[in-house]
Design an enzyme around this catalytic site. Structure first.
Site, PDB file in Angstrom:
ATOM      1  N   ASP A 148       0.855  -1.195   0.000  1.00 37.08           N
ATOM      2  CA  ASP A 148       0.000   0.000   0.000  1.00 37.08           C
ATOM      3  C   ASP A 148       0.891   1.246   0.000  1.00 37.08           C
ATOM      4  O   ASP A 148       1.886   1.314   0.724  1.00 37.08           O
ATOM      5  CB  ASP A 148      -0.909  -0.026   1.241  1.00 37.08           C
ATOM      6  CG  ASP A 148      -2.034   0.982   1.154  1.00 37.08           C
ATOM      7  OD1 ASP A 148      -3.197   0.562   1.107  1.00 37.08           O
ATOM      8  OD2 ASP A 148      -1.743   2.205   1.151  1.00 37.08           O
ATOM      9  N   ILE A 149       0.500   2.226  -0.810  1.00 40.31           N
ATOM     10  CA  ILE A 149       1.309   3.439  -0.977  1.00 40.31           C
ATOM     11  C   ILE A 149       1.322   4.303   0.291  1.00 40.31           C
ATOM     12  O   ILE A 149       2.240   5.093   0.505  1.00 40.31           O
ATOM     13  CB  ILE A 149       0.777   4.248  -2.188  1.00 40.31           C
ATOM     14  CG1 ILE A 149       1.850   5.158  -2.758  1.00 40.31           C
ATOM     15  CG2 ILE A 149      -0.489   5.000  -1.859  1.00 40.31           C
ATOM     16  CD1 ILE A 149       1.460   5.770  -4.109  1.00 40.31           C
ATOM     17  N   HIS A 177     -10.420  -4.743  -3.228  1.00 42.82           N
ATOM     18  CA  HIS A 177      -9.078  -5.035  -2.715  1.00 42.82           C
ATOM     19  C   HIS A 177      -9.207  -5.448  -1.259  1.00 42.82           C
ATOM     20  O   HIS A 177     -10.161  -5.070  -0.574  1.00 42.82           O
ATOM     21  CB  HIS A 177      -8.145  -3.834  -2.873  1.00 42.82           C
ATOM     22  CG  HIS A 177      -8.686  -2.576  -2.291  1.00 42.82           C
ATOM     23  ND1 HIS A 177      -9.621  -1.792  -2.941  1.00 42.82           N
ATOM     24  CD2 HIS A 177      -8.474  -1.980  -1.104  1.00 42.82           C
ATOM     25  CE1 HIS A 177      -9.925  -0.762  -2.184  1.00 42.82           C
ATOM     26  NE2 HIS A 177      -9.247  -0.859  -1.047  1.00 42.82           N
ATOM     27  N   HIS A 188      -7.058  -5.614   2.353  1.00 45.73           N
ATOM     28  CA  HIS A 188      -5.889  -5.131   3.097  1.00 45.73           C
ATOM     29  C   HIS A 188      -5.347  -6.245   3.986  1.00 45.73           C
ATOM     30  O   HIS A 188      -6.118  -6.948   4.655  1.00 45.73           O
ATOM     31  CB  HIS A 188      -6.295  -3.982   4.024  1.00 45.73           C
ATOM     32  CG  HIS A 188      -6.762  -2.744   3.319  1.00 45.73           C
ATOM     33  ND1 HIS A 188      -5.935  -1.675   3.077  1.00 45.73           N
ATOM     34  CD2 HIS A 188      -7.975  -2.403   2.805  1.00 45.73           C
ATOM     35  CE1 HIS A 188      -6.621  -0.715   2.450  1.00 45.73           C
ATOM     36  NE2 HIS A 188      -7.859  -1.131   2.280  1.00 45.73           N
TER      37      HIS A 188
HETATM   38  P1  AMP Z   1      -9.801   1.612   0.745  1.00 46.09           P
HETATM   39  O1  AMP Z   1      -9.961   2.796   1.666  1.00 46.09           O
HETATM   40  O2  AMP Z   1     -10.111   0.302   1.383  1.00 46.09           O
HETATM   41  O3  AMP Z   1     -10.527   1.832  -0.576  1.00 46.09           O
HETATM   42  O4  AMP Z   1      -8.237   1.532   0.451  1.00 46.09           O
HETATM   43  C1  AMP Z   1      -7.596   2.079  -0.635  1.00 46.09           C
HETATM   44  C2  AMP Z   1      -6.126   1.892  -0.348  1.00 46.09           C
HETATM   45  O5  AMP Z   1      -5.412   1.970  -1.556  1.00 46.09           O
HETATM   46  C3  AMP Z   1      -5.535   2.939   0.599  1.00 46.09           C
HETATM   47  O6  AMP Z   1      -4.937   2.292   1.715  1.00 46.09           O
HETATM   48  C4  AMP Z   1      -4.501   3.663  -0.260  1.00 46.09           C
HETATM   49  O7  AMP Z   1      -3.366   4.056   0.463  1.00 46.09           O
HETATM   50  C5  AMP Z   1      -4.190   2.614  -1.305  1.00 46.09           C
HETATM   51  N1  AMP Z   1      -3.730   3.140  -2.586  1.00 46.09           N
HETATM   52  C6  AMP Z   1      -4.342   4.080  -3.349  1.00 46.09           C
HETATM   53  N2  AMP Z   1      -3.645   4.285  -4.489  1.00 46.09           N
HETATM   54  C7  AMP Z   1      -2.591   3.433  -4.454  1.00 46.09           C
HETATM   55  C8  AMP Z   1      -1.517   3.165  -5.338  1.00 46.09           C
HETATM   56  N3  AMP Z   1      -1.369   3.833  -6.483  1.00 46.09           N
HETATM   57  N4  AMP Z   1      -0.609   2.227  -4.986  1.00 46.09           N
HETATM   58  C9  AMP Z   1      -0.742   1.568  -3.808  1.00 46.09           C
HETATM   59  N5  AMP Z   1      -1.742   1.759  -2.930  1.00 46.09           N
HETATM   60  C10 AMP Z   1      -2.647   2.698  -3.243  1.00 46.09           C
END
Ligand code: AMP
Ligand code: ZN
Length: 138
Positions: free
Chosen positions: A32-33, A101, A103
């Site tokens: 995760d970024i 996705h 986590h």
């Molecule tokens: P959610 O709130 O469950 O939709 O989680 C979205 C997750 O995606 C968050 O933890 C972000 O930090 C992560 N995220 C968004 N864009 C990217 C990216 N380009 N690369 C990696 N993680 C990302």
């Protein structure tokens, strides 16, 4: 199916580089970024689903074994004390990217990083009535 303009479709299918820790024919798992802790991973299906509701059972059943493998790798590499497997559906539940996705979040004793929900209660008989109502729809 992929969805045009979906960033997770592009990452999952290798069109955008990512810190990949696992890949198979259905999924790519990446760091995760904006990690809750370093090593926080998200598992991305290569096909587009807005959320869990849209998946076939057979596909959904493939996700947890991948999460398990990653959790065990995190334990080994990071030495974390525990691991949360989290999956958000719809904005009310915290979903911000509308490509399914999951986590996998390494946790440490007393890290306090995730809010715990309030502990509510039921009136006499309320849980049984509600359970019956939901059970009919499951
Ligand atoms: P959610 O709130 O469950 O939709 O989680 C979205 C997750 O995606 C968050 O933890 C972000 O930090 C992560 N995220 C968004 N864009 C990217 C990216 N380009 N690369 C990696 N993680 C990302
Ligand atoms: Zn997508």
């Amino acid at each position: 199916m992929k969805k045009d303009g979906c960033i997770f479709c592009m990452i999952a299918n290798g069109q955008i580089p990512s810190a990949t820790i696992y890949e198979d024919e259905d999924f790519r798992a990446i760091l995760d970024i904006a990690p809750a802790h370093k090593g926080h991973t998200i598992i991305l299906p290569k096909e587009h689903f807005d959320n869990l509701y849209e998946t076939e059972d057979a596909f959904a059943a493939k996700i947890l074994p991948v999460a398990k493998r990653i959790a065990k790798a995190q334990k080994k590499v990071l030495g974390c004390d525990g691991v949360n497997i989290l999956q958000n559906n719809e904005p009310a539940a915290g979903q911000t990217v509308f490509h399914l996705h999951v986590h996998v979040v390494p946790r440490y004793n007393d890290d306090g990083i995730l809010p715990v929900w309030p502990q509510g209660s039921y009136a006499e008989g309320e849980a049984a009535t509600l359970a019956e109502k939901i059970a009919k729809e499951v």
